[in-house]
Design a protein around this motif. Structure first.
Motif, PDB file in Angstrom:
ATOM      1  N   VAL A  91       0.861  -1.181   0.000  1.00 27.50           N
ATOM      2  CA  VAL A  91       0.000   0.000   0.000  1.00 27.50           C
ATOM      3  C   VAL A  91       0.899   1.233   0.000  1.00 27.50           C
ATOM      4  CG1 VAL A  91      -1.725   1.339   1.244  1.00 27.50           C
ATOM      5  CG2 VAL A  91      -1.856  -1.154   1.246  1.00 27.50           C
ATOM      6  N   PRO A  92       0.886   2.016  -1.088  1.00 33.73           N
ATOM      7  CA  PRO A  92       1.702   3.233  -1.105  1.00 33.73           C
ATOM      8  C   PRO A  92       1.156   4.270  -0.130  1.00 33.73           C
ATOM      9  CG  PRO A  92       0.366   3.090  -3.095  1.00 33.73           C
ATOM     10  CD  PRO A  92       0.185   1.795  -2.359  1.00 33.73           C
ATOM     11  N   ASP A  93       2.046   4.985   0.512  1.00 33.30           N
ATOM     12  CA  ASP A  93       1.664   6.017   1.478  1.00 33.30           C
ATOM     13  C   ASP A  93       1.317   7.301   0.728  1.00 33.30           C
ATOM     14  OD1 ASP A  93       1.346   7.804   3.520  1.00 33.30           O
ATOM     15  OD2 ASP A  93       3.353   7.557   4.355  1.00 33.30           O
ATOM     16  N   LEU A  94       0.049   7.696   0.759  1.00 31.35           N
ATOM     17  CA  LEU A  94      -0.400   8.900   0.062  1.00 31.35           C
ATOM     18  C   LEU A  94      -0.568  10.097   0.992  1.00 31.35           C
ATOM     19  CD1 LEU A  94      -3.080   7.649  -2.499  1.00 31.35           C
ATOM     20  CD2 LEU A  94      -0.601   7.712  -2.692  1.00 31.35           C
ATOM     21  N   SER A  95      -0.057   9.995   2.202  1.00 30.71           N
ATOM     22  CA  SER A  95      -0.247  11.104   3.142  1.00 30.71           C
ATOM     23  C   SER A  95       0.394  12.393   2.650  1.00 30.71           C
ATOM     24  CB  SER A  95       0.327  10.732   4.516  1.00 30.71           C
ATOM     25  OG  SER A  95       1.715  10.443   4.436  1.00 30.71           O
ATOM     26  N   GLY A  96       1.413  12.277   1.811  1.00 32.68           N
ATOM     27  CA  GLY A  96       2.059  13.483   1.283  1.00 32.68           C
ATOM     28  C   GLY A  96       1.860  13.648  -0.207  1.00 32.68           C
ATOM     29  N   VAL A  97       0.770  13.090  -0.752  1.00 33.38           N
ATOM     30  CA  VAL A  97       0.543  13.150  -2.196  1.00 33.38           C
ATOM     31  C   VAL A  97       0.398  14.604  -2.663  1.00 33.38           C
ATOM     32  CG1 VAL A  97      -1.997  12.992  -2.147  1.00 33.38           C
ATOM     33  CG2 VAL A  97      -0.732  12.090  -4.103  1.00 33.38           C
ATOM     34  N   ARG A  98       0.920  14.877  -3.842  1.00 32.92           N
ATOM     35  CA  ARG A  98       0.836  16.203  -4.436  1.00 32.92           C
ATOM     36  C   ARG A  98       0.179  16.075  -5.809  1.00 32.92           C
ATOM     37  NH1 ARG A  98       4.182  19.488  -1.399  1.00 32.92           N
ATOM     38  NH2 ARG A  98       4.364  21.108  -2.979  1.00 32.92           N
ATOM     39  N   TRP A  99      -0.292  17.216  -6.337  1.00 34.33           N
ATOM     40  CA  TRP A  99      -0.910  17.162  -7.651  1.00 34.33           C
ATOM     41  C   TRP A  99      -0.478  18.342  -8.498  1.00 34.33           C
ATOM     42  CZ3 TRP A  99      -6.368  19.240  -8.723  1.00 34.33           C
ATOM     43  CH2 TRP A  99      -6.694  20.297  -7.876  1.00 34.33           C
ATOM     44  N   ARG A 100      -0.526  18.113  -9.813  1.00 30.99           N
ATOM     45  CA  ARG A 100      -0.105  19.133 -10.768  1.00 30.99           C
ATOM     46  C   ARG A 100      -1.177  19.299 -11.835  1.00 30.99           C
ATOM     47  NH1 ARG A 100       5.229  17.756 -13.900  1.00 30.99           N
ATOM     48  NH2 ARG A 100       3.768  16.451 -15.093  1.00 30.99           N
ATOM     49  N   TRP A 101      -1.463  20.559 -12.147  1.00 31.71           N
ATOM     50  CA  TRP A 101      -2.478  20.838 -13.156  1.00 31.71           C
ATOM     51  C   TRP A 101      -2.158  22.156 -13.837  1.00 31.71           C
ATOM     52  CZ3 TRP A 101      -5.479  25.272 -13.098  1.00 31.71           C
ATOM     53  CH2 TRP A 101      -6.447  25.370 -14.102  1.00 31.71           C
ATOM     54  N   ALA A 102      -2.437  22.209 -15.117  1.00 32.61           N
ATOM     55  CA  ALA A 102      -2.352  23.448 -15.888  1.00 32.61           C
ATOM     56  C   ALA A 102      -3.516  23.437 -16.859  1.00 32.61           C
ATOM     57  CB  ALA A 102      -1.022  23.533 -16.631  1.00 32.61           C
ATOM     58  N   ARG A 117       7.102   5.721  -0.252  1.00 31.62           N
ATOM     59  CA  ARG A 117       7.184   4.704   0.800  1.00 31.62           C
ATOM     60  C   ARG A 117       5.816   4.049   0.937  1.00 31.62           C
ATOM     61  NH1 ARG A 117       7.735   8.899   5.968  1.00 31.62           N
ATOM     62  NH2 ARG A 117       5.765   9.980   5.610  1.00 31.62           N
ATOM     63  N   GLY A 118       5.715   3.043   1.783  1.00 30.31           N
ATOM     64  CA  GLY A 118       4.431   2.369   1.928  1.00 30.31           C
ATOM     65  C   GLY A 118       4.514   1.250   2.942  1.00 30.31           C
ATOM     66  N   TRP A 119       3.502   0.391   2.904  1.00 30.02           N
ATOM     67  CA  TRP A 119       3.416  -0.723   3.854  1.00 30.02           C
ATOM     68  C   TRP A 119       3.219  -2.033   3.096  1.00 30.02           C
ATOM     69  CZ3 TRP A 119       0.563   3.755   4.024  1.00 30.02           C
ATOM     70  CH2 TRP A 119       0.780   4.609   5.114  1.00 30.02           C
ATOM     71  N   ARG A 120       3.879  -3.069   3.552  1.00 26.55           N
ATOM     72  CA  ARG A 120       3.600  -4.395   3.017  1.00 26.55           C
ATOM     73  C   ARG A 120       2.359  -4.945   3.715  1.00 26.55           C
ATOM     74  NH1 ARG A 120       7.372  -6.277  -0.280  1.00 26.55           N
ATOM     75  NH2 ARG A 120       9.473  -5.398  -0.199  1.00 26.55           N
ATOM     76  N   VAL A 121       1.468  -5.544   2.951  1.00 27.32           N
ATOM     77  CA  VAL A 121       0.243  -6.108   3.519  1.00 27.32           C
ATOM     78  C   VAL A 121       0.098  -7.552   3.054  1.00 27.32           C
ATOM     79  CG1 VAL A 121      -0.969  -3.920   3.782  1.00 27.32           C
ATOM     80  CG2 VAL A 121      -1.100  -5.120   1.598  1.00 27.32           C
ATOM     81  N   GLY A 122      -0.488  -8.363   3.921  1.00 25.19           N
ATOM     82  CA  GLY A 122      -0.599  -9.778   3.611  1.00 25.19           C
ATOM     83  C   GLY A 122      -2.014 -10.285   3.464  1.00 25.19           C
ATOM     84  N   SER A 123      -3.003  -9.388   3.605  1.00 25.37           N
ATOM     85  CA  SER A 123      -4.387  -9.828   3.490  1.00 25.37           C
ATOM     86  C   SER A 123      -5.269  -8.666   3.062  1.00 25.37           C
ATOM     87  CB  SER A 123      -4.891 -10.371   4.837  1.00 25.37           C
ATOM     88  OG  SER A 123      -4.978  -9.311   5.786  1.00 25.37           O
ATOM     89  N   VAL A 124      -6.475  -8.988   2.619  1.00 23.43           N
ATOM     90  CA  VAL A 124      -7.438  -7.960   2.238  1.00 23.43           C
ATOM     91  C   VAL A 124      -7.774  -7.079   3.433  1.00 23.43           C
ATOM     92  CG1 VAL A 124      -9.840  -7.566   1.521  1.00 23.43           C
ATOM     93  CG2 VAL A 124      -8.438  -9.285   0.342  1.00 23.43           C
ATOM     94  N   ALA A 125      -8.006  -7.708   4.581  1.00 19.18           N
ATOM     95  CA  ALA A 125      -8.376  -6.948   5.781  1.00 19.18           C
ATOM     96  C   ALA A 125      -7.272  -5.975   6.179  1.00 19.18           C
ATOM     97  CB  ALA A 125      -8.677  -7.903   6.928  1.00 19.18           C
ATOM     98  N   GLU A 126      -6.042  -6.415   6.093  1.00 21.75           N
ATOM     99  CA  GLU A 126      -4.914  -5.557   6.451  1.00 21.75           C
ATOM    100  C   GLU A 126      -4.812  -4.377   5.495  1.00 21.75           C
ATOM    101  OE1 GLU A 126      -0.110  -6.017   7.442  1.00 21.75           O
ATOM    102  OE2 GLU A 126      -1.270  -7.709   6.628  1.00 21.75           O
TER     103      GLU A 126
END
Length: 213
Positions: free
Chosen positions: A79-90, A103-112
């Motif tokens: 799961v990628p960490d989107l807490s610092g996601v940025r966006w660009r538009w013109a 960065r992100g987290w490794r997950v081993g199940s749907v629930a996780e």
């Protein structure tokens, strides 16, 4: 992992290089002023003078760009960490999402996966986007979260059938505020309300539109 999921299509891409303020990237979602400008441009491209319609479809498009790469990557175990996601538009250009710090987290199940993805996306990104839009346009809660649910379910329509992605999507759709926004049937996901696309000149109805029933 980001490169793998980006191969599914443009809505699955998270830029991971040269993501900075100097390159035109801003904090997501930013203030109402910038969003108003984006909505105005979106309305022009849609050919509508209804701010509410353009804002609704912009929200749905942004939700799709957020859900799609996260769910696809989660199905592959990260799961990628989107807490610092940025966006660009013109004006006239497609919106891009990017990560300055990958960065992100490794997950081993749907629930996780769901336990990480749901609060990160819904509370961390979509609620702030909704609040910023409500500063200048009225959007009903049912429409907003129906759009979020539609964007999430619609991510399954891209690429080969993937039981892992489908399981995560279905689990997320049981969580508030998405629960009750729609359901899966013989022709796929059908939402219980409308995104207003039918009000776009020549728009018609979406494939998951509740009005079609």
């Amino acid at each position: 992992m980001l490169g793998r999921v980006a191969g599914l299509g443009p809505y699955f891409e998270l830029v991971a290089e040269e993501v900075s303020g100097e390159a035109g990237w801003g904090v997501f979602p930013g203030g109402a002023g910038r969003l108003r400008e984006v909505v105005r441009d979106h309305a022009g491209r849609l050919g509508t003078d209804e701010t509410r319609v353009a804002a609704s479809l912009l929200f749905q498009g942004l939700a799709a760009r957020i859900w799609s790469p996260v769910v696809a990557a989660a199905a592959l175990g990260v799961v990628p960490d989107l807490s610092g996601v940025r966006w660009r538009w013109a004006p006239g250009e497609p919106i891009m999402l990017g990560l300055a710090d990958v960065r992100g987290w490794r997950v081993g199940s749907v629930a996780e996966a769901v336990e990480i993805v749901h609060p990160m996306v819904v509370d961390g990104l979509l609620r702030p986007l909704r609040e910023a839009l409500l500063d200048f346009v009225r959007l009903a809660d049912g429409l907003v979260w129906g759009n979020a649910a539609s964007a999430l379910a619609g991510s399954l329509n891209v690429g080969a059938a993937d039981p892992g992605r489908a399981a995560i999507v279905r689990a997320l759709l049981t969580r508030e505020p998405l629960v009750g926004a729609g359901s899966f049937g013989p022709r796929g996901f059908v939402r219980n309300n409308c995104c207003l696309y039918y009000r776009v000149p020549g728009g018609g109805m979406c494939g998951d539109c509740g009005l079609a029933r």
